[in-house]
Scaffold this motif. Structure first.
Motif, PDB file in Angstrom:
ATOM      1  N   UNK A   1       0.771  -1.170   0.080  1.00 17.10           N
ATOM      2  CA  UNK A   1       0.071  -0.055  -0.178  1.00 17.10           C
ATOM      3  C   UNK A   1       0.774   1.224   0.073  1.00 17.10           C
ATOM      4  N   UNK A   2       2.023   1.191   0.847  1.00 18.72           N
ATOM      5  CA  UNK A   2       2.597   2.375   0.926  1.00 18.72           C
ATOM      6  C   UNK A   2       3.434   2.850  -0.406  1.00 18.72           C
ATOM      7  N   UNK A   3       3.771   1.815  -1.230  1.00 16.76           N
ATOM      8  CA  UNK A   3       4.469   2.100  -2.502  1.00 16.76           C
ATOM      9  C   UNK A   3       3.348   2.636  -3.551  1.00 16.76           C
ATOM     10  N   UNK A   4       2.063   2.233  -3.419  1.00 15.87           N
ATOM     11  CA  UNK A   4       0.940   2.792  -4.386  1.00 15.87           C
ATOM     12  C   UNK A   4       0.951   4.287  -3.706  1.00 15.87           C
ATOM     13  N   UNK A   5       0.810   4.559  -2.585  1.00 14.70           N
ATOM     14  CA  UNK A   5       0.654   6.032  -1.980  1.00 14.70           C
ATOM     15  C   UNK A   5       1.844   6.813  -2.382  1.00 14.70           C
ATOM     16  N   UNK A   6       3.093   6.252  -2.205  1.00 10.94           N
ATOM     17  CA  UNK A   6       4.151   7.006  -2.686  1.00 10.94           C
ATOM     18  C   UNK A   6       4.039   7.626  -4.116  1.00 10.94           C
ATOM     19  N   UNK A   7       3.676   6.547  -4.814  1.00 11.08           N
ATOM     20  CA  UNK A   7       3.542   6.866  -6.464  1.00 11.08           C
ATOM     21  C   UNK A   7       2.728   7.875  -6.648  1.00 11.08           C
ATOM     22  N   UNK A   8       1.294   7.752  -6.065  1.00  9.43           N
ATOM     23  CA  UNK A   8       0.395   8.730  -6.194  1.00  9.43           C
ATOM     24  C   UNK A   8       0.801  10.004  -5.811  1.00  9.43           C
ATOM     25  N   UNK A   9       1.626  10.390  -4.744  1.00 11.94           N
ATOM     26  CA  UNK A   9       1.859  11.438  -4.079  1.00 11.94           C
ATOM     27  C   UNK A   9       3.151  12.030  -4.838  1.00 11.94           C
ATOM     28  N   UNK A  10       3.420  11.246  -5.735  1.00  9.33           N
ATOM     29  CA  UNK A  10       4.730  11.974  -6.819  1.00  9.33           C
ATOM     30  C   UNK A  10       3.851  12.964  -7.569  1.00  9.33           C
ATOM     31  N   UNK A  11       2.573  12.707  -7.855  1.00 12.76           N
ATOM     32  CA  UNK A  11       1.891  13.574  -8.733  1.00 12.76           C
ATOM     33  C   UNK A  11       0.758  14.442  -8.006  1.00 12.76           C
ATOM     34  N   UNK A  12       0.553  14.176  -6.852  1.00 16.66           N
ATOM     35  CA  UNK A  12      -0.336  14.847  -5.889  1.00 16.66           C
ATOM     36  C   UNK A  12       0.359  14.583  -4.477  1.00 16.66           C
ATOM     37  N   UNK A  13       0.753  15.645  -4.089  1.00 16.40           N
ATOM     38  CA  UNK A  13       1.428  15.591  -2.686  1.00 16.40           C
ATOM     39  C   UNK A  13       0.543  15.684  -1.561  1.00 16.40           C
ATOM     40  N   UNK A  14      -0.871  15.991  -1.844  1.00 18.23           N
ATOM     41  CA  UNK A  14      -1.775  15.959  -0.767  1.00 18.23           C
ATOM     42  C   UNK A  14      -2.750  14.839  -1.077  1.00 18.23           C
TER      43      UNK A  14
END
Length: 103
Positions: free
Chosen positions: A1-14
């Motif tokens: 899960x943390x890898x997915x969140x990290x990748x999403x936050x690469x494009x949307x920090x919030x």
């Protein structure tokens, strides 16, 4: 899960962790296979599946022109990424359509 969140936050920090978790849960078993866990912006059939299965069925959008525009904008935003995570792609598409609250 943390890898997915990290990748999403690469494009949307919030990016909201709970929202990303809902997308991961929705995709379920598809994320186990490398090929099905990625989106190819060069494959028209793949983009049609994203529109049909994610935008229309899950998010409830029926305006295909608006859906296609949102998908194209995500392809442009993720252009430098050769391995476009399906979780990130779906998150950004929902965000572009203003539909994160529908998840």
């Amino acid at each position: 899960m943390s890898d997915y969140l990290k990748d999403v936050r690469h494009y949307d920090a919030a990016a909201d962790e709970a929202t990303v978790a809902k997308i991961v849960k929705h995709l379920g078993i598809a994320l186990r296979n490398r090929d099905s866990s990625l989106v190819s912006c060069t494959d028209p059939d793949e983009l049609k599946r994203v529109r049909t299965n994610w935008v229309e069925k899950k998010l409830g959008f029926t305006d295909t022109a608006k859906a296609d525009a949102a998908i194209e904008s995500v392809c442009t935003a993720m252009k430098a990424d050769n391995t476009k995570s399906r979780v990130t792609f779906y998150y950004l598409t929902a965000k572009a359509l203003g539909a994160l609250g529908k998840l």
